[in-house]
Design a protein around this motif. Structure first.
Motif, PDB file in Angstrom:
ATOM      1  N   GLU A   1      17.203  -6.785  -2.709  1.00 17.69           N
ATOM      2  CA  GLU A   1      18.576  -6.542  -3.574  1.00 17.69           C
ATOM      3  C   GLU A   1      17.993  -6.761  -5.112  1.00 17.69           C
ATOM      4  O   GLU A   1      18.807  -6.382  -6.199  1.00 17.69           O
ATOM      5  N   ASP A   2      16.972  -7.613  -5.379  1.00 13.68           N
ATOM      6  CA  ASP A   2      16.301  -7.770  -6.512  1.00 13.68           C
ATOM      7  C   ASP A   2      14.854  -7.692  -6.491  1.00 13.68           C
ATOM      8  O   ASP A   2      14.159  -8.701  -6.684  1.00 13.68           O
ATOM      9  N   ALA A   3      14.349  -6.697  -6.128  1.00 18.37           N
ATOM     10  CA  ALA A   3      13.175  -6.521  -6.005  1.00 18.37           C
ATOM     11  C   ALA A   3      12.117  -6.911  -7.143  1.00 18.37           C
ATOM     12  O   ALA A   3      10.830  -7.097  -6.977  1.00 18.37           O
ATOM     13  N   LYS A   4      12.669  -6.559  -8.432  1.00 18.34           N
ATOM     14  CA  LYS A   4      11.627  -7.016  -9.565  1.00 18.34           C
ATOM     15  C   LYS A   4      11.919  -8.554 -10.084  1.00 18.34           C
ATOM     16  O   LYS A   4      11.347  -8.800 -10.998  1.00 18.34           O
ATOM     17  N   GLY A   5      12.961  -9.104  -9.444  1.00 21.83           N
ATOM     18  CA  GLY A   5      13.314 -10.466  -9.852  1.00 21.83           C
ATOM     19  C   GLY A   5      13.053 -11.675  -8.662  1.00 21.83           C
ATOM     20  O   GLY A   5      11.804 -11.777  -8.414  1.00 21.83           O
ATOM     21  N   SER A   6      14.119 -12.172  -8.078  1.00 25.23           N
ATOM     22  CA  SER A   6      14.111 -13.121  -7.228  1.00 25.23           C
ATOM     23  C   SER A   6      13.362 -12.764  -5.897  1.00 25.23           C
ATOM     24  O   SER A   6      12.531 -13.607  -5.091  1.00 25.23           O
ATOM     25  N   GLY A   7      13.372 -11.249  -5.640  1.00 28.30           N
ATOM     26  CA  GLY A   7      12.867 -11.012  -4.441  1.00 28.30           C
ATOM     27  C   GLY A   7      11.365 -10.363  -4.495  1.00 28.30           C
ATOM     28  O   GLY A   7      10.625  -9.949  -3.389  1.00 28.30           O
ATOM     29  N   TYR A   8      10.958 -10.341  -5.773  1.00 33.85           N
ATOM     30  CA  TYR A   8       9.559  -9.732  -5.843  1.00 33.85           C
ATOM     31  C   TYR A   8       8.345 -10.396  -5.125  1.00 33.85           C
ATOM     32  O   TYR A   8       7.626  -9.857  -4.328  1.00 33.85           O
ATOM     33  N   GLN A   9       8.450 -11.958  -5.194  1.00 36.77           N
ATOM     34  CA  GLN A   9       7.317 -12.667  -4.295  1.00 36.77           C
ATOM     35  C   GLN A   9       7.344 -11.995  -2.982  1.00 36.77           C
ATOM     36  O   GLN A   9       6.227 -11.836  -2.419  1.00 36.77           O
ATOM     37  N   VAL A  10       8.485 -12.202  -2.350  1.00 34.45           N
ATOM     38  CA  VAL A  10       8.391 -11.903  -0.775  1.00 34.45           C
ATOM     39  C   VAL A  10       7.978 -10.446  -0.503  1.00 34.45           C
ATOM     40  O   VAL A  10       7.336 -10.263   0.491  1.00 34.45           O
TER      41      VAL A  10
ATOM     42  N   GLY B   1      -3.429  -8.038  -8.511  1.00 31.56           N
ATOM     43  CA  GLY B   1      -2.659  -9.336  -9.213  1.00 31.56           C
ATOM     44  C   GLY B   1      -1.116  -9.170  -8.701  1.00 31.56           C
ATOM     45  O   GLY B   1      -0.256  -9.789  -9.201  1.00 31.56           O
ATOM     46  N   TYR B   2      -0.765  -8.102  -7.830  1.00 33.53           N
ATOM     47  CA  TYR B   2       0.702  -7.918  -7.508  1.00 33.53           C
ATOM     48  C   TYR B   2       1.342  -9.329  -6.502  1.00 33.53           C
ATOM     49  O   TYR B   2       2.420  -9.625  -6.644  1.00 33.53           O
ATOM     50  N   ILE B   3       0.297  -9.872  -5.692  1.00 31.94           N
ATOM     51  CA  ILE B   3       0.636 -10.932  -5.034  1.00 31.94           C
ATOM     52  C   ILE B   3       0.539 -12.058  -5.678  1.00 31.94           C
ATOM     53  O   ILE B   3      -0.139 -12.309  -6.723  1.00 31.94           O
ATOM     54  N   PRO B   4       1.884 -12.846  -5.969  1.00 33.38           N
ATOM     55  CA  PRO B   4       2.197 -13.874  -6.554  1.00 33.38           C
ATOM     56  C   PRO B   4       1.197 -15.065  -6.142  1.00 33.38           C
ATOM     57  O   PRO B   4       0.925 -15.417  -4.980  1.00 33.38           O
ATOM     58  N   VAL B   5       0.779 -15.909  -7.264  1.00 30.63           N
ATOM     59  CA  VAL B   5      -0.090 -17.188  -6.945  1.00 30.63           C
ATOM     60  C   VAL B   5      -1.016 -16.737  -5.634  1.00 30.63           C
ATOM     61  O   VAL B   5      -0.817 -17.549  -4.850  1.00 30.63           O
ATOM     62  N   ARG B   6      -1.775 -15.710  -5.661  1.00 29.40           N
ATOM     63  CA  ARG B   6      -2.504 -15.108  -4.538  1.00 29.40           C
ATOM     64  C   ARG B   6      -3.678 -16.384  -4.224  1.00 29.40           C
ATOM     65  O   ARG B   6      -4.231 -16.025  -3.012  1.00 29.40           O
ATOM     66  N   TYR B   7      -4.084 -17.128  -5.045  1.00 28.93           N
ATOM     67  CA  TYR B   7      -5.045 -18.042  -4.921  1.00 28.93           C
ATOM     68  C   TYR B   7      -4.629 -19.450  -4.250  1.00 28.93           C
ATOM     69  O   TYR B   7      -5.242 -20.268  -3.957  1.00 28.93           O
ATOM     70  N   SER B   8      -2.991 -19.657  -4.127  1.00 31.21           N
ATOM     71  CA  SER B   8      -2.659 -20.882  -3.829  1.00 31.21           C
ATOM     72  C   SER B   8      -1.436 -20.799  -2.601  1.00 31.21           C
ATOM     73  O   SER B   8      -1.649 -20.515  -1.630  1.00 31.21           O
TER      74      SER B   8
ATOM     75  N   PHE C   1       0.473 -18.502  -1.616  1.00 30.05           N
ATOM     76  CA  PHE C   1       0.187 -16.981  -1.191  1.00 30.05           C
ATOM     77  C   PHE C   1      -1.147 -16.849  -0.826  1.00 30.05           C
ATOM     78  O   PHE C   1      -1.360 -15.355  -0.644  1.00 30.05           O
ATOM     79  N   ILE C   2      -2.015 -17.460  -0.621  1.00 28.72           N
ATOM     80  CA  ILE C   2      -3.288 -17.139   0.084  1.00 28.72           C
ATOM     81  C   ILE C   2      -3.505 -16.256   1.178  1.00 28.72           C
ATOM     82  O   ILE C   2      -4.249 -15.623   1.398  1.00 28.72           O
ATOM     83  N   MET C   3      -2.668 -16.816   2.097  1.00 24.02           N
ATOM     84  CA  MET C   3      -2.546 -15.946   3.457  1.00 24.02           C
ATOM     85  C   MET C   3      -2.333 -14.461   3.216  1.00 24.02           C
ATOM     86  O   MET C   3      -2.700 -13.690   4.010  1.00 24.02           O
ATOM     87  N   SER C   4      -1.363 -14.125   2.264  1.00 22.72           N
ATOM     88  CA  SER C   4      -1.010 -12.584   1.909  1.00 22.72           C
ATOM     89  C   SER C   4      -2.477 -12.146   1.457  1.00 22.72           C
ATOM     90  O   SER C   4      -2.365 -10.898   2.060  1.00 22.72           O
ATOM     91  N   ALA C   5      -3.091 -12.706   0.819  1.00 20.98           N
ATOM     92  CA  ALA C   5      -4.179 -12.039   0.315  1.00 20.98           C
ATOM     93  C   ALA C   5      -5.221 -11.911   1.468  1.00 20.98           C
ATOM     94  O   ALA C   5      -6.016 -10.913   1.475  1.00 20.98           O
ATOM     95  N   TRP C   6      -5.454 -12.958   2.146  1.00 20.82           N
ATOM     96  CA  TRP C   6      -6.262 -13.179   3.335  1.00 20.82           C
ATOM     97  C   TRP C   6      -5.756 -12.095   4.317  1.00 20.82           C
ATOM     98  O   TRP C   6      -6.832 -11.296   4.740  1.00 20.82           O
TER      99      TRP C   6
END
Length: 368
Positions: free
Chosen positions: A221-230, A256-263, A265-270
């Motif tokens: 419902e808010d893909a560019k806002g609060s729902g972006y990270q998930v 760089g689309y994954i938010p804080v991909r080094y911290s 949300f590192i599992m997302s990047a992995w």
């Protein structure tokens, strides 16, 4: 009977598992920051890991009974430190959680987690009855509740939540009666449910925290806002497939689309780069870590040692569970890092100091 512990008494399997998880983390931090303004961050993480290993071995040599004896003083130091952070701490992203130490910003709540493990272990170890009374349960709840409220004030919902499994696991092992457990469970469910009720949540949560809770239910419902990270995290996890896209080849990661991909949300990047097989490897290592912790708790010399090790297991297990659930959209985003894989000095040092307590207990299981 042995008079003093030696290096042969360390849990070398546990150390090998720790080293493997650290290696995965450094590799993924390198990949996630490659070619960006954050390049080189993996070397900073290596520095924290080296410091962490040194502190772990140093803490393991100090008898844990001496540490437990200082639990009241440590608790007071922790409360004063949390109050000091609220009064004059360093602010980032709208939160006041850090204090400057030797040119670095240290998150005090990470140290408080370690203190609470020690305090809870001593408290439950001193309970004389096989069944935990309601009075003892309230006392333990107050000991954990005071720092929890102070951490929420920062605000830091994720770290505050980590204190709860330490209390729950300790109470269960100390002889929590099923009637009391049922009441606590009911109160807990009502408390969690109230967060989703706007008139209540606006007095408990900050605006960005309320957005995280609501976006968890309907991120699209808010893909560019609060729902972006998930949403970006779920895209990355799903696009990895079984085999993954390969090291430094994840599009969501590298672009760089994954938010804080080094911290956080590192599992997302992995998952994007290493696929389902890589996720199984990482989760398998965490499972092996938790099993080694439980085994060390079973072999502890006394109740105090057992409670210490299980407190560490509860904290690390909760970290892994919530972080992994967060990156796949099964739980709201709470900012809980993945132990030893996510970048971060304070969180890394907490894990190593906690494992230092575990090694401490193990080294003295046969000592007079």
């Amino acid at each position: 009977m042995k008079d003093a512990p030696g290096t042969r008494d360390y849990d070398w399997w546990l150390l090998a598992i720790l080293a493997a998880i650290c290696a995965l983390g450094v590799l993924e931090i390198y990949s996630a920051t490659y070619g960006s303004s954050l390049a080189g961050m993996h070397m900073k993480q290596v520095r924290w890991l080296v410091i962490g290993f040194a502190l772990m071995f140093a803490l393991s040599r100090l008898d844990y009974h001496l540490i437990l004896d200082q639990a009241p003083i440590l608790y007071l130091i922790g409360i004063v430190a949390l109050i000091a952070v609220l009064a004059m701490g360093h602010s980032r992203f709208g939160a006041k959680r850090w204090i400057p130490v030797l040119g670095e910003f240290f998150q005090v709540s990470e140290l408080v987690k370690l203190i609470i493990i020690i305090v809870v272990a001593r408290f439950f170890a001193e309970v004389s009855s096989d069944e935990l009374s309601l009075q003892d349960l309230f006392k333990a709840g107050f000991l954990v509740g005071l720092p929890l409220v102070l951490i929420l004030k920062q605000p830091d919902l994720g770290t505050a939540l980590v204190l709860l499994p330490m209390l729950v696991v300790g109470a269960f092992l100390a002889g929590l009666q099923w009637q009391h457990a049922a009441i606590i469970s009911l109160v807990g469910l009502l408390a969690v449910g109230s967060i989703f009720y706007p008139p209540v949540s606006r007095h408990i949560l900050k605006p960005y925290q309320r957005e995280r809770v609501t976006s968890f239910l309907h991120p699209e419902e808010d893909a560019k806002g609060s729902g972006y990270q998930v949403l970006q995290s779920k895209i990355a996890v799903g696009s990895g497939g079984f085999w993954g896209k390969g090291f430094r080849n994840g599009s969501q990661n590298q672009l760089g689309y994954i938010p804080v991909r080094y911290s956080d949300f590192i599992m997302s990047a992995w998952a994007e780069e290493q696929g389902f097989k890589g996720v199984l490897l990482a989760l398998g290592l965490y499972m092996a870590l938790l099993l080694r912790l439980v085994q060390n708790a079973q072999r502890a010399k006394d109740r105090a040692g057992m409670f210490l090790v299980m407190g560490v297991a509860a904290a690390l297990g909760f970290h892994v569970l919530v972080n992994v659930a967060m990156v796949i959209g099964a739980m709201p985003v709470t900012g809980i890092p993945l132990p030893l894989m996510s970048y971060g000095g304070s969180a890394t040092l907490f894990v190593f100091l906690a494992i230092g307590l575990v090694m401490n207990v193990r080294l003295r299981r046969f000592v007079n």
